[in-house]
Design a protein around this motif. Structure first.
Motif, short mmCIF file in Angstrom:
data_model
loop_
_atom_site.label_atom_id
_atom_site.label_comp_id
_atom_site.label_asym_id
_atom_site.label_seq_id
_atom_site.Cartn_x
_atom_site.Cartn_y
_atom_site.Cartn_z
N ALA A 12 2.94 -9.80 13.54
CA ALA A 12 2.16 -11.04 13.47
C ALA A 12 1.07 -11.05 14.53
CB ALA A 12 3.07 -12.24 13.62
N THR A 13 1.40 -10.54 15.73
CA THR A 13 0.44 -10.55 16.83
C THR A 13 -0.74 -9.64 16.53
OG1 THR A 13 2.22 -10.98 18.38
CG2 THR A 13 0.15 -10.19 19.30
N LEU A 14 -0.45 -8.44 15.98
CA LEU A 14 -1.52 -7.49 15.69
C LEU A 14 -2.33 -7.97 14.49
CD1 LEU A 14 0.34 -4.10 16.19
CD2 LEU A 14 -1.26 -5.21 17.75
N GLY A 15 -1.66 -8.49 13.46
CA GLY A 15 -2.29 -9.06 12.28
C GLY A 15 -3.46 -8.27 11.73
N HIS A 16 -3.47 -7.98 10.46
CA HIS A 16 -4.60 -7.32 9.84
C HIS A 16 -4.64 -7.68 8.38
CE1 HIS A 16 -1.82 -4.41 8.01
NE2 HIS A 16 -1.23 -4.37 9.17
N ALA A 17 -5.81 -7.48 7.78
CA ALA A 17 -5.97 -7.83 6.38
C ALA A 17 -5.12 -6.93 5.49
CB ALA A 17 -7.45 -7.69 6.00
N ALA A 18 -4.82 -7.46 4.32
CA ALA A 18 -4.08 -6.67 3.34
C ALA A 18 -4.98 -5.57 2.80
CB ALA A 18 -3.62 -7.56 2.21
N GLU A 19 -4.37 -4.46 2.42
CA GLU A 19 -5.12 -3.43 1.72
C GLU A 19 -5.58 -3.99 0.38
OE1 GLU A 19 -5.96 -0.37 2.75
OE2 GLU A 19 -5.10 -0.88 4.70
N PRO A 20 -6.68 -3.46 -0.17
CA PRO A 20 -7.10 -3.94 -1.50
C PRO A 20 -5.94 -3.84 -2.48
CG PRO A 20 -8.77 -2.52 -0.55
CD PRO A 20 -7.58 -2.44 0.37
N PRO A 21 -5.65 -4.92 -3.20
CA PRO A 21 -4.48 -4.92 -4.08
C PRO A 21 -4.66 -3.97 -5.26
CG PRO A 21 -5.80 -6.87 -4.46
CD PRO A 21 -6.40 -6.18 -3.27
N PRO A 22 -3.57 -3.38 -5.74
CA PRO A 22 -3.64 -2.56 -6.95
C PRO A 22 -4.17 -3.39 -8.11
CG PRO A 22 -1.51 -2.30 -5.86
CD PRO A 22 -2.21 -3.44 -5.19
N SER A 23 -4.81 -2.73 -9.03
CA SER A 23 -5.42 -3.44 -10.16
C SER A 23 -4.34 -3.94 -11.12
CB SER A 23 -6.40 -2.52 -10.89
OG SER A 23 -6.97 -3.19 -11.99
N LEU A 24 -4.26 -5.25 -11.28
CA LEU A 24 -3.37 -5.86 -12.26
C LEU A 24 -4.25 -6.59 -13.27
CD1 LEU A 24 -0.63 -7.37 -9.90
CD2 LEU A 24 -0.30 -5.49 -11.50
N LYS A 25 -4.13 -6.22 -14.54
CA LYS A 25 -4.94 -6.82 -15.58
C LYS A 25 -4.18 -7.95 -16.26
CE LYS A 25 -8.12 -3.67 -15.00
NZ LYS A 25 -9.40 -4.01 -14.34
N PRO A 26 -4.86 -9.03 -16.64
CA PRO A 26 -4.18 -10.14 -17.32
C PRO A 26 -3.51 -9.68 -18.62
CG PRO A 26 -6.39 -10.78 -16.63
CD PRO A 26 -6.29 -9.31 -16.43
N LEU A 27 -2.33 -10.20 -18.86
CA LEU A 27 -1.60 -9.91 -20.09
C LEU A 27 -1.58 -11.10 -21.04
CD1 LEU A 27 1.56 -8.03 -18.75
CD2 LEU A 27 -0.53 -7.03 -19.71
N LEU A 28 -1.62 -12.31 -20.47
CA LEU A 28 -1.52 -13.54 -21.26
C LEU A 28 -2.89 -14.14 -21.54
CD1 LEU A 28 -0.34 -16.24 -22.33
CD2 LEU A 28 0.18 -16.84 -19.95
N ALA A 29 -3.61 -14.48 -20.50
CA ALA A 29 -4.86 -15.23 -20.64
C ALA A 29 -6.08 -14.31 -20.61
CB ALA A 29 -4.96 -16.27 -19.52
N VAL A 30 -7.18 -14.83 -21.14
CA VAL A 30 -8.45 -14.10 -21.15
C VAL A 30 -9.35 -14.73 -20.09
CG1 VAL A 30 -10.46 -13.45 -22.51
CG2 VAL A 30 -8.21 -13.61 -23.60
N PRO A 31 -9.78 -13.97 -19.08
CA PRO A 31 -10.59 -14.56 -18.01
C PRO A 31 -11.95 -15.01 -18.50
CG PRO A 31 -10.48 -12.17 -17.78
CD PRO A 31 -9.52 -12.54 -18.87
N ASP A 32 -12.44 -16.10 -17.91
CA ASP A 32 -13.77 -16.62 -18.24
C ASP A 32 -14.66 -16.52 -17.01
OD1 ASP A 32 -15.90 -17.78 -19.50
OD2 ASP A 32 -15.02 -19.77 -19.68
N GLN A 33 -14.66 -17.57 -16.16
CA GLN A 33 -15.53 -17.59 -14.99
C GLN A 33 -14.73 -17.54 -13.70
OE1 GLN A 33 -18.96 -17.64 -15.28
NE2 GLN A 33 -18.64 -17.54 -17.49
N ILE A 34 -15.24 -16.82 -12.70
CA ILE A 34 -14.65 -16.85 -11.37
C ILE A 34 -15.09 -18.13 -10.68
CG2 ILE A 34 -14.68 -15.81 -9.06
CD1 ILE A 34 -14.89 -13.08 -10.37
#
Length: 250
Positions: A12-34
């Motif tokens: 916790a003291t050192l703290g650093h950002a997460a590595e870029p997450p692995p690509s997970l594609k939607p299975l249920l919904a269809v993305p529209d706008q960010i």
């Protein structure tokens, strides 16, 4: 000081950002706008339209993450309840129906009956992390509707996930597994507390970090393969974990 606590404290003291997450594609919904996209690389002041700290808990952007701490001892002493013993935050920017990508990790503190969790809509679709499993709740947290014992609460571990809510269906997938899926009428109703959006609560007396958060609105249709994919998920018999609150007449 116990070794496990010491390691968590150092992390916790050192703290650093997460590595870029692995690509997970939607299975249920269809993305529209960010509608929101944050990697917290810019240590700017929090935008209250995007993030709302709750119960006096303290949140800052630092070291490439959004980091939360419990409220101060003075704040806790001034309250009879809702003391902010664990860091809590919500995002009003979350669409009512959505695709949400996020990375989260919990540090220090203690697991409790309620925390840590990630939810979408206050008391609507709550993902509870425990030392034995990760499970999904519905109907104002009264009903356990999905569970997996292969993924467990580990302090200091980054969890990378993609969540989808469309109508009565909620799906959350963690990078490397597992998948939690449920269909329940309460998912399609307004939040019982009137608080919409993604919410996070860390362990009691500990901290929590968020990174790589993206919210999408969704299109009316489902993914073409969804009816087939849905049938591959394991069946789960819902379990009552507490009596649901009485619903007020609308």
């Amino acid at each position: 000081m116990k070794v496990s606590y010491l390691l968590a404290f150092i992390t916790a003291t050192l703290g650093h950002a997460a590595e870029p997450p692995p690509s997970l594609k939607p299975l249920l919904a269809v993305p529209d706008q960010i509608v929101l996209e944050h990697d917290f690389s810019d240590p700017a002041q929090l935008n209250k339209a995007h993030w709302k700290p709750n119960m006096g808990t303290r949140w800052t952007v630092a070291d490439g993450v959004l980091r939360g701490l419990p409220s101060t001892p003075e704040y806790q002493a001034s309250k009879a309840d809702h003391k902010g013993l664990e860091p809590r935050i919500s995002s009003p920017a979350t669409p009512a129906q959505f695709i949400a990508r996020f990375s989260v990790r919990f540090l220090d503190g203690e697991e409790a009956a309620i925390v840590p969790f990630v939810e979408f809509g206050h008391h609507v679709a709550r993902i509870k992390f425990t030392a034995d499993s990760v499970f999904l709740l519905a109907d104002h947290d009264s009903l356990k509707v999905a569970e997996n014992t292969n993924l467990k609460y580990e302090p200091g571990k980054w969890y990378h996930a993609l969540a989808e809510l469309r109508g009565e269906e909620f799906l959350v997938r963690f990078a490397g597994g597992p998948t939690l899926y449920a269909r329940h009428p309460s998912y399609a109703l307004p939040p019982p507390s009137g608080a919409p959006g993604m919410g996070v609560a860390g362990p009691k007396g500990g901290s929590v970090e968020l990174d790589n958060v993206t919210f999408w609105t969704i299109k009316p249709d489902v993914q073409p393969t969804w009816p087939t994919v849905r049938n591959t998920f394991p069946k789960f018999e819902p379990v009552i974990v507490k009596q649901p609150k009485e619903k007020k007449a609308r």
